[in-house]
Design a protein around this motif. Structure first.
Motif, PDB file in Angstrom:
ATOM      1  N   UNK A  67       0.629  -0.898  -0.005  1.00  0.00           N
ATOM      2  CA  UNK A  67      -0.530   0.014   0.217  1.00  0.00           C
ATOM      3  C   UNK A  67       1.186   1.516  -0.329  1.00  0.00           C
ATOM      4  N   UNK A  68       2.075   1.355   0.658  1.00  0.00           N
ATOM      5  CA  UNK A  68       2.997   2.623   0.973  1.00  0.00           C
ATOM      6  C   UNK A  68       3.686   2.170  -0.244  1.00  0.00           C
ATOM      7  N   UNK A  69       4.131   1.467  -1.233  1.00  0.00           N
ATOM      8  CA  UNK A  69       4.577   1.715  -1.887  1.00  0.00           C
ATOM      9  C   UNK A  69       3.701   2.253  -3.083  1.00  0.00           C
ATOM     10  N   UNK A  70       2.771   1.944  -3.478  1.00  0.00           N
ATOM     11  CA  UNK A  70       1.717   2.718  -4.074  1.00  0.00           C
ATOM     12  C   UNK A  70       1.504   3.431  -4.618  1.00  0.00           C
ATOM     13  N   UNK A  71       1.751   4.887  -2.743  1.00  0.00           N
ATOM     14  CA  UNK A  71       1.229   5.550  -2.707  1.00  0.00           C
ATOM     15  C   UNK A  71       1.991   6.103  -2.772  1.00  0.00           C
ATOM     16  N   UNK A  72       3.488   6.068  -1.985  1.00  0.00           N
ATOM     17  CA  UNK A  72       5.071   7.134  -2.765  1.00  0.00           C
ATOM     18  C   UNK A  72       5.336   6.716  -4.265  1.00  0.00           C
ATOM     19  N   UNK A  73       4.660   6.014  -5.423  1.00  0.00           N
ATOM     20  CA  UNK A  73       5.012   5.672  -6.492  1.00  0.00           C
ATOM     21  C   UNK A  73       3.686   6.868  -7.402  1.00  0.00           C
ATOM     22  N   UNK A  74       2.352   7.018  -6.514  1.00  0.00           N
ATOM     23  CA  UNK A  74       1.398   8.025  -7.384  1.00  0.00           C
ATOM     24  C   UNK A  74       2.143   8.856  -7.178  1.00  0.00           C
ATOM     25  N   UNK A  75       2.348   9.075  -5.668  1.00  0.00           N
ATOM     26  CA  UNK A  75       2.991  10.511  -4.945  1.00  0.00           C
ATOM     27  C   UNK A  75       3.968  10.898  -5.976  1.00  0.00           C
ATOM     28  N   UNK A  76       4.894  10.362  -6.053  1.00  0.00           N
ATOM     29  CA  UNK A  76       6.337  10.341  -6.724  1.00  0.00           C
ATOM     30  C   UNK A  76       5.701  10.776  -8.611  1.00  0.00           C
TER      31      UNK A  76
END
Lengths: 258, 226
Positions: free
Chosen positions: B53-62
């Motif tokens: 979940x956190x990886x996906x959020x980081x990906x989206x934000x980046x």
């Protein structure tokens, strides 16, 4: 499952003869919101109405019985069995044993009226297409909706939608009906039809637990009434006792103002 | 007074049509890969595993933060070095970077579409005995899909407009060809006018469709709530 300790304290209590049983069930949200501890039993063929002021725990009671809320303490029994916890078992019981209509329940907007009724029959009860359609049309007929079978939900009035939601639930042929304010949008004629339908459901051995604010309806339909206040059962009994000669001051006020 | 002369554009029509085809091809690939990747990112974002979940959020934000142009140039020049000399080529690099960019926005549109499904529809489905998976497949996704289509069309249009950035790494698409030819024949005004007209032709139907869908969605909501 019967527990030996409970058997010894309640020698005459036969759990298997009840459709629904709450034993000291507690489900609190805050100190002053939610339900419990409450204890009651619902037999096959019984129509029970739950009444009480706003925030008294009526909806929590329905949601707990429908297995949408896990009690913090106490036991819920369905047809003598303890409340299942495994997801697959909960789904099976919801489809085959319990029919629930929540307050403000809506039809699924992407499906026609007929498809709304057919979908759970096909998916949850694995009916064939033709048998699902037969059952759906039967229910639509009995709720005066057959000529609108192909209508989409946004083309229907609130009352028609409420009838259709009930039809969707009854099509699954549950043994226990849990209804939360299902007559709020119905006119008197259709309220009467729904009442007759629920009574015939009960005559066939089904049990009904219904939350309603319409005291008149409650009195004519129910053979058991539970009055809730602050999450606790303050009074319960047949309508003649609870509505006609209430003993609790809160209930007296509630009935006078109704 | 400037004298317009579109004769040069006509002379180079074959090259421009080739470039138009490259633009269409590039965007079809971005649309397909970006949407599939967006769906996967959304699945990760909705996962029960915290790390995913956190990886996906980081990906989206980046990806939503970085300018596409910067990412494109960085990817084209730095990734071959990081991969030990493996060159991906301008077209492949552009497809990857623009798909990644589209996927971040697609994932957010899918999430918003699904969050927009009233919880009552989900509970009614579960109350009728549908499993979580059946509820997702038969109730949540079809309802969410209707919420998603208008913003998705808007995002696709945006993505097509961003695809001209691929010219910076020499993908022979419309802008790159226009710059190339117009600098050779000194007729930038005619060539850029035609370029604008081509993009208008390419995107106007999508823009009109997007507005119609939004209006339809708005009317549907009014009738549903009425």
């Amino acid at each position: 499952m019967l527990k030996p300790a409970e058997l010894s304290t309640m020698p005459t209590h036969d759990r298997n003869s009840y459709t629904l049983e709450f034993q000291k069930v507690v489900r609190r949200y805050h100190v002053d919101r939610g339900l419990g501890p409450v204890t009651f039993t619902i037999r096959p063929g019984m129509v029970c109405s739950v009444i009480g002021p706003n925030g008294s725990g009526k909806t929590t009671l329905i949601r707990t019985a429908a297995l949408f809320e896990l009690p913090e303490s106490g036991d819920v029994y369905l047809c003598g069995e303890t409340r299942p916890t495994a997801d697959a078992e909960v789904d099976r019981i919801r489809g085959r044993l319990i029919g629930t209509v929540f307050q403000h329940a809506e039809l699924w907007p992407h499906l026609s009226l007929r498809d709304n009724i057919m979908l759970p029959l096909r998916e949850a009860l694995c009916h064939s297409k033709s048998s699902a359609r037969e059952v759906a049309d039967q229910e639509l007929q009995s709720f005066g909706l057959l000529d609108r079978a192909l209508a989409m939900p946004n083309q229907l009035s609130g009352g028609l939608k409420q009838r259709a939601v009930l039809a969707r639930c009854l099509a699954l042929r549950p043994k226990l009906l849990l209804l939360d304010e299902i007559t709020s949008a119905l006119d008197p004629d259709w309220t009467e039809v729904v009442k007759q339908r629920l009574l015939s459901f009960a005559r066939d051995g089904g049990s009904v637990v219904s939350v309603s604010h319409r005291l008149n309806w409650v009195r004519r339909m129910s053979d058991w009434i539970i009055y809730l206040e602050n999450g606790l059962i303050v009074e319960q009994g047949p309508p003649a006792e609870v509505i006609d000669s209430p003993t609790q001051p809160g209930l007296q006020r509630f009935i006078e103002n109704a | 007074m400037y004298r317009w002369d579109f004769g040069w554009v006509w002379t180079f029509r074959a090259a421009l049509l080739d470039a138009l085809w490259v633009t269409i091809e590039l965007n079809l690939l971005i649309l397909v890969f970006g949407t599939i990747a967006g769906f996967l990112v959304w699945r990760a974002r909705a996962s029960r595993f915290r790390l995913l979940r956190l990886s996906a959020v980081a990906y989206i934000d980046l990806l939503r933060t970085l300018p596409v142009l910067v990412l494109l140039v960085w990817f084209f020049y730095c990734v071959p070095i990081l991969l030990g000399g493996i060159r991906l080529g301008p077209m492949v690099s552009a497809v990857i970077v623009l798909s990644l960019n589209l996927s971040a926005f697609t994932a957010e549109i899918i999430r918003a579409g699904i969050d927009g499904v009233p919880v009552g529809h989900v509970e009614s489905a579960r109350a009728c005995g549908l499993s979580a998976h059946q509820t997702l497949r038969r109730i949540v996704l079809p309802i969410a899909f209707r919420n998603m289509v208008p913003p998705m069309v808007g995002q696709y249009i945006n993505s097509v407009k961003l695809s001209v950035l691929a010219s910076i790494i020499a993908v022979p698409e419309l802008l790159q060809k226009t710059v190339d030819i117009s600098s050779r024949v000194y007729r930038p005004l005619e060539f850029y006018t035609v370029l604008a007209a081509l993009f208008l032709l390419l995107l106007l139907p999508g823009t009109i469709l997007s507005r119609r869908l939004e209006a339809g969605e708005h009317n549907r909501r009014l009738t549903t709530s009425g």
